[in-house]
Scaffold this active site. Structure first.
Site, PDB file in Angstrom:
ATOM      1  N   LYS A  51      34.675  44.284  22.987  1.00 29.54           N
ATOM      2  CA  LYS A  51      33.643  43.274  23.207  1.00 29.54           C
ATOM      3  C   LYS A  51      33.912  42.451  24.476  1.00 29.54           C
ATOM      4  CE  LYS A  51      31.700  42.862  18.618  1.00 29.54           C
ATOM      5  NZ  LYS A  51      32.525  43.870  17.891  1.00 29.54           N
TER       6      LYS A  51
HETATM    7  C1  LIG Z   1      32.071  44.991  17.240  1.00 23.38           C
HETATM    8  C2  LIG Z   1      33.019  46.111  17.002  1.00 23.38           C
HETATM    9  C3  LIG Z   1      32.558  47.423  16.716  1.00 23.38           C
HETATM   10  C4  LIG Z   1      31.097  47.768  16.565  1.00 23.38           C
HETATM   11  O1  LIG Z   1      30.358  47.574  17.739  1.00 23.38           O
HETATM   12  P1  LIG Z   1      28.759  47.700  17.763  1.00 23.38           P
HETATM   13  O2  LIG Z   1      28.316  46.888  18.924  1.00 23.38           O
HETATM   14  O3  LIG Z   1      28.285  47.173  16.470  1.00 23.38           O
HETATM   15  O4  LIG Z   1      28.446  49.130  17.951  1.00 23.38           O
HETATM   16  C5  LIG Z   1      33.520  48.419  16.568  1.00 23.38           C
HETATM   17  N1  LIG Z   1      34.851  48.156  16.644  1.00 23.38           N
HETATM   18  C6  LIG Z   1      35.308  46.913  16.912  1.00 23.38           C
HETATM   19  C7  LIG Z   1      36.781  46.700  16.976  1.00 23.38           C
HETATM   20  C8  LIG Z   1      34.426  45.854  17.098  1.00 23.38           C
HETATM   21  O5  LIG Z   1      34.897  44.625  17.352  1.00 23.38           O
END
Ligand SMILES: *Cc1c(COP(=O)(O)O)cnc(C)c1O
Length: 398
Positions: free
Chosen positions: A52
Site C-alpha cells: 500500500k
Molecule cells: C490491502 C492488502 C491486500 C489487498 O489489496 P486490494 O487493494 O484489496 O487488492 C493484500 N495484501 C496486503 C498485505 C494488504 O495490505
C-alpha cells in the site's frame, strides 16, 4: 486511455514532488527468483512494509503539491482496520499543511499495526482509538463527510481504498516487474508470456495490473488469489457476484465481501457506459447479489485459499526455497502453472504477521523497522465513539 498520460507524467517528471523518483526514492520492488520461471515481486520494502506504500507515498506527495498550488491546508480523515491507516500516515507524516486524523477500533487492530500508526513521533498525526468496531469508525467518518459545512470549513479530504491515485501508483510496480524479467521469459516461444498472480481483496491490486496491460504492458493473464472470503473467486469462476459475511482469516487485509474496485472493471466490460454500471450496482444493492450471465473473465483466472492452504503454502515455500512468505502472499501459491513464467506479487513482509509464521514453520520473523517501533512511545487521541466527539477533537487540533 488517459491514465497512461498521467502515469507517464508521474514516472518522468524528475523535479516534481509527485514523480516516482520522489515517491519511490527510498524503496524498490525487487524481483526475487525462486527457481527458473518462478519469481516473487517483493512489494514490502516501503516504510510500512506493505504494497500500500506504493499508492500512499504518491498520494501524500500529490496532497503536498495541491497544498503548495492552492495555498490551502487540508485535514485528512479516514478510518482503518490496519494497513491502510498505517500506510496513509507514513505517506503524510511531517508534511506541511496537512493534518491526519485516523480512526481505528481500539484493541482490534494488530499490535504491530497500532504501533505503526501511533509511534511515528510526527506532530501532524492524530491516531484516534474508539471503543467500537471498524464499521462504527467508518460510520462516524461517513457522518462527518456528510456534514458539508464542516467538510468545507475544515478542508476535509479522504484516503479511502478506492482512491484512483492510489491505483495509478500501483501500476508502476507491474512495469518494474516486467523490466526485471529475463528477456526470454517476457515472450517465451510457444507460450503467451508471463502470468501475474495477485493476492487481492478489494480488486485494487489486480485492477492496477490490468490497467497497466491496457496501457500497453504485455501481460497476457492475471490470476486473482483470494483467501476464504472468496467473492472474487466465485465471480470469476461462475459469473455470480453475491457478497456474504466476512469470515476472519489469516490474511486479514483481504477479508472483504464487497470488492469496491470491481465496479471500475465492470465499467470497461460494459463499453464505458456509466448508466449500465449504475443500474447493475443499484440491482446489486436491491437484491443483495448480481448474476452476470454474459460475464467473460477475459484475461483473469481465480483461486481461493483457506487458512490451512495458507499455512501449507508458507511451509512448503520455506522447505522448497528457504524463503518466508507472509499469509497474503501465500494465497498466490495455490495454483502455479509449471509451463508458464510466473510472477507472484508479495504484498507484505512476513514479520508483520509473526504469529502465523511461527505457527506454520516455527520461526520468529522480525524486521528492524518493526523492532525500532517498540522503543517509541505511542501517542493517541482517544474519542467517544460518536461523530460529535470526533468533530470536537478535529476542531480542537485542526
Ligand atoms: C490491502 C492488502 C491486500 C489487498 O489489496 P486490494 O487493494 O484489496 O487488492 C493484500 N495484501 C496486503 C498485505 C494488504 O495490505
Amino acid at each position: 486511455m488517459d491514465f497512461s498520460r498521467s502515469l507517464t507524467r508521474i514516472i518522468l517528471q524528475k523535479n516534481s514532488r509527485t514523480s516516482s523518483t520522489a515517491s519511490y526514492a527510498s524503496f524498490d520492488a525487487p524481483l526475487r527468483t525462486l527457481k527458473e520461471g518462478l519469481h516473487v515481486l517483493e512489494l514490502f520494502h516501503g516504510p510500512t512494509l506493505a504494497f500500500k506504500d506504493f499508492g500512499l507515498q504518491l498520494l501524500g506527495n500529490l496532497f503536498e503539491d495541491q497544498i503548495h498550488r492552492t495555498d490551502k491546508s487540508i485535514n485528512v480523515l479516514g478510518a482503518t482496520s490496519g494497513d491502510t491507516g498505517a500506510a496513509a500516515i507514513a505517506g503524510l507524516a511531517n508534511k506541511k499543511g496537512v493534518k491526519v486524523f485516523i480512526l481505528f477500533p481500539e484493541g482490534r487492530v494488530s499490535p504491530l499495526q497500532e504501533r505503526q500508526m501511533t509511534c511515528t513521533g510526527a506532530e501532524n498525526i492524530y491516531p484516534i482509538p474508539i471503543r467500537g468496531s471498524f464499521d462504527d469508525a467508518q460510520h462516524i467518518i461517513k457522518e462527518l463527510f456528510g456534514d458539508l459545512n464542516f467538510k468545507a470549513s475544515y478542508g476535509l479530504s479522504a484516503v479511502n481504498s478506492i482512491n484512483l491515485a492510489r491505483i495509478l501508483g500501483q501500476c508502476i510496480y507491474y512495469l518494474r516487474a516486467w523490466l526485471q524479467l529475463p528477456a526470454e521469459e517476457r515472450s517465451k516461444p510457444g507460450t503467451a508470456g508471463p502470468e501475474f498472480i495477485v493476492p487481492t481483496g478489494n480488486f485494487g491490486n489486480v485492477l492496477a495490473g490490468w490497467l497497466a496491460s491496457k496501457m500497453g504492458l504485455p501481460i497476457p493473464s492475471f490470476q486473482i488469489a483470494t483467501n476464504q472470503n472468496d467473492i472474487l473467486h466465485r465471480l470469476f469462476t461462475t459469473g455470480s457476484y453475491h457478497p456474504g459475511k466476512v469470515d476472519p482469516s489469516l490474511a486479514p487485509s483481504m477479508d472483504i465481501q464487497v470488492a469496491s474496485n470491481f465496479e471500475r472493471y465492470l465499467f470497461y466490460l460494459r463499453g464505458k457506459d456509466g448508466n449500465v454500471v449504475a443500474s447493475e450496482m443499484a440491482r446489486l444493492k436491491e437484491r443483495g447479489g448480481l448474476s452476470l450471465s454474459d460475464f467473460d473473465p477475459d484475461t483473469f483466472t481465480a483461486t481461493r485459499s483457506d487458512d490451512e492452504d495458507i499455512r501449507e503454502a508458507i511451509r512448503s515455500c520455506y522447505q522448497e526455497f528457504n524463503y518466508i512468505i507472509d499469509p497474503h502472499t501465500a494465497c498466490g501459491f495455490k495454483q502455479i502453472n509449471p509451463d508458464r513464467s510466473t510472477v507472484i506479487l508479495s504484498t507484505a513482509h512476513p514479520a508483520k504477521f509473526p504469529e502465523t509464521i511461527k505457527e506454520s514453520i516455527g520461526i520468529e520473523s522480525t524486521h528492524p523497522t518493526l523492532e525500532a517501533l517498540k522503543e517509541k512511545p505511542p501517542i493517541t487521541y482517544p474519542a467517544e465513539p460518536n461523530a460529535s466527539a470526533v468533530r470536537e477533537l478535529i476542531k480542537k487540533h485542526a
